[in-house]
Design an enzyme around this catalytic site. Sequence first.
Site, PDB file in Angstrom:
ATOM      1  N   ASP A  48       0.898  -1.156  -0.053  1.00  0.00           N
ATOM      2  CA  ASP A  48      -0.001  -0.030  -0.032  1.00  0.00           C
ATOM      3  C   ASP A  48       0.968   1.227   0.015  1.00  0.00           C
ATOM      4  O   ASP A  48       1.781   1.431   0.898  1.00  0.00           O
ATOM      5  CB  ASP A  48      -0.977  -0.005   1.222  1.00  0.00           C
ATOM      6  CG  ASP A  48      -1.659   1.252   1.393  1.00  0.00           C
ATOM      7  OD1 ASP A  48      -2.945   0.916   0.728  1.00  0.00           O
ATOM      8  OD2 ASP A  48      -1.326   2.599   1.739  1.00  0.00           O
ATOM      9  N   TYR A  53       2.331   9.942  -0.406  1.00  0.00           N
ATOM     10  CA  TYR A  53       3.637   9.459   0.517  1.00  0.00           C
ATOM     11  C   TYR A  53       4.977   9.871  -0.480  1.00  0.00           C
ATOM     12  O   TYR A  53       5.966   9.720   0.489  1.00  0.00           O
ATOM     13  CB  TYR A  53       3.386   7.939   0.728  1.00  0.00           C
ATOM     14  CG  TYR A  53       2.352   7.627   1.465  1.00  0.00           C
ATOM     15  CD1 TYR A  53       1.438   8.407   2.108  1.00  0.00           C
ATOM     16  CD2 TYR A  53       1.975   6.084   1.596  1.00  0.00           C
ATOM     17  CE1 TYR A  53       0.272   7.787   2.857  1.00  0.00           C
ATOM     18  CE2 TYR A  53       0.722   5.386   2.062  1.00  0.00           C
ATOM     19  CZ  TYR A  53       0.035   6.307   2.612  1.00  0.00           C
ATOM     20  OH  TYR A  53      -1.201   5.864   3.350  1.00  0.00           O
ATOM     21  N   LYS A  78      -3.015   5.781  -4.064  1.00  0.00           N
ATOM     22  CA  LYS A  78      -4.008   6.789  -3.745  1.00  0.00           C
ATOM     23  C   LYS A  78      -3.928   8.315  -4.266  1.00  0.00           C
ATOM     24  O   LYS A  78      -2.737   8.438  -4.319  1.00  0.00           O
ATOM     25  CB  LYS A  78      -4.247   6.887  -2.097  1.00  0.00           C
ATOM     26  CG  LYS A  78      -4.323   5.478  -1.283  1.00  0.00           C
ATOM     27  CD  LYS A  78      -4.344   5.933  -0.009  1.00  0.00           C
ATOM     28  CE  LYS A  78      -3.890   4.780   1.004  1.00  0.00           C
ATOM     29  NZ  LYS A  78      -2.334   4.398   0.865  1.00  0.00           N
ATOM     30  N   HIS A 111      -7.780   9.800  -1.428  1.00  0.00           N
ATOM     31  CA  HIS A 111      -7.230   9.583  -0.287  1.00  0.00           C
ATOM     32  C   HIS A 111      -7.967  10.308   0.876  1.00  0.00           C
ATOM     33  O   HIS A 111      -8.132   9.725   1.907  1.00  0.00           O
ATOM     34  CB  HIS A 111      -5.703  10.074  -0.122  1.00  0.00           C
ATOM     35  CG  HIS A 111      -4.863   9.601   0.480  1.00  0.00           C
ATOM     36  ND1 HIS A 111      -3.426   9.726   0.335  1.00  0.00           N
ATOM     37  CD2 HIS A 111      -4.785   9.256   1.601  1.00  0.00           C
ATOM     38  CE1 HIS A 111      -2.861   9.312   1.609  1.00  0.00           C
ATOM     39  NE2 HIS A 111      -3.789   8.998   2.363  1.00  0.00           N
TER      40      HIS A 111
END
Length: 283
Positions: A48, A53, A78, A111
């Site tokens: 994931d 990120y 996401k 997200h």
Amino acid sequence: MDSLTNTYRLSNGYEIPIVGFGTWQTPDGDVAVSSVKEALAAGYRHIDTAQGYKNEESVGQAIKESGIPREEIFLTTKLWNANHSYDLVMSSFEESLQKLQTDYIDLFLIHWPNPVAFRDNWEEANAQTWRAFEELYEAGKIKAIGVSNFLPHHLDALQKTAKIMPMVNQIFLAPGELQPAVVDYAKKHEMILEAYSPLGTGEIFDVPEMQEIAKAHQKSIAQVALRWSLQHGFLPLPKSVTPSRIKENAELFDFELSEEEMQQIDQLDGVVGKAKDPDTTQF
């Protein structure tokens, strides 16, 4: 339920491994590459990540270097908050494919439902964003589509225009934060609930009840928290950059929590903090 590669079946029939390896707060570069490779070596087949990120390139590199065929890995990313709207979904999705060195994503999530930049028209922005998700899904570039941090009113709003309802809602779920209204909604609408930060923020290790249950089973507190998540039917996404802990967090299938222990953990409240309110977050 006896291994990391056991699966839940999504509402469209696609299968998703019951434990994923999380990469939130894992810095891009060598640390992210090595931790994802360690996870894959330990048996994880569900990774994931997210545009937000900023480590998609490292995740893609780790998958490539692992030598494990792409089709054996369930890969999630996401959509970041700045990329809501039809056109930005399309362009940022292609960028994610390039960074991840793949031609499809197993699961793509919105997200957050109500980013600051779209707060005045979040419902319309989500509708246009979801239209792009549905098109990418219908084109076969995404195998499953879902959301993250959505509350029931966000999902009700999305349902007004959606042709396909989200198959997954990824939310903060951990001992002390059960989000009952979101959990109930997901069950009624056949959504799998993914649990991010399933170990809380580290505070779980100081909870006496968790210490006692872990001692009784001769397991770590992390293993107890993850087992609790699985026994609720959630899909936990533990994150670590330490090889020994990555391996330990995968060893969840040789013990079971009793009904009494499950209830004891369910009664914990706020011990790891609470989920952020997506309608007031400042990002």
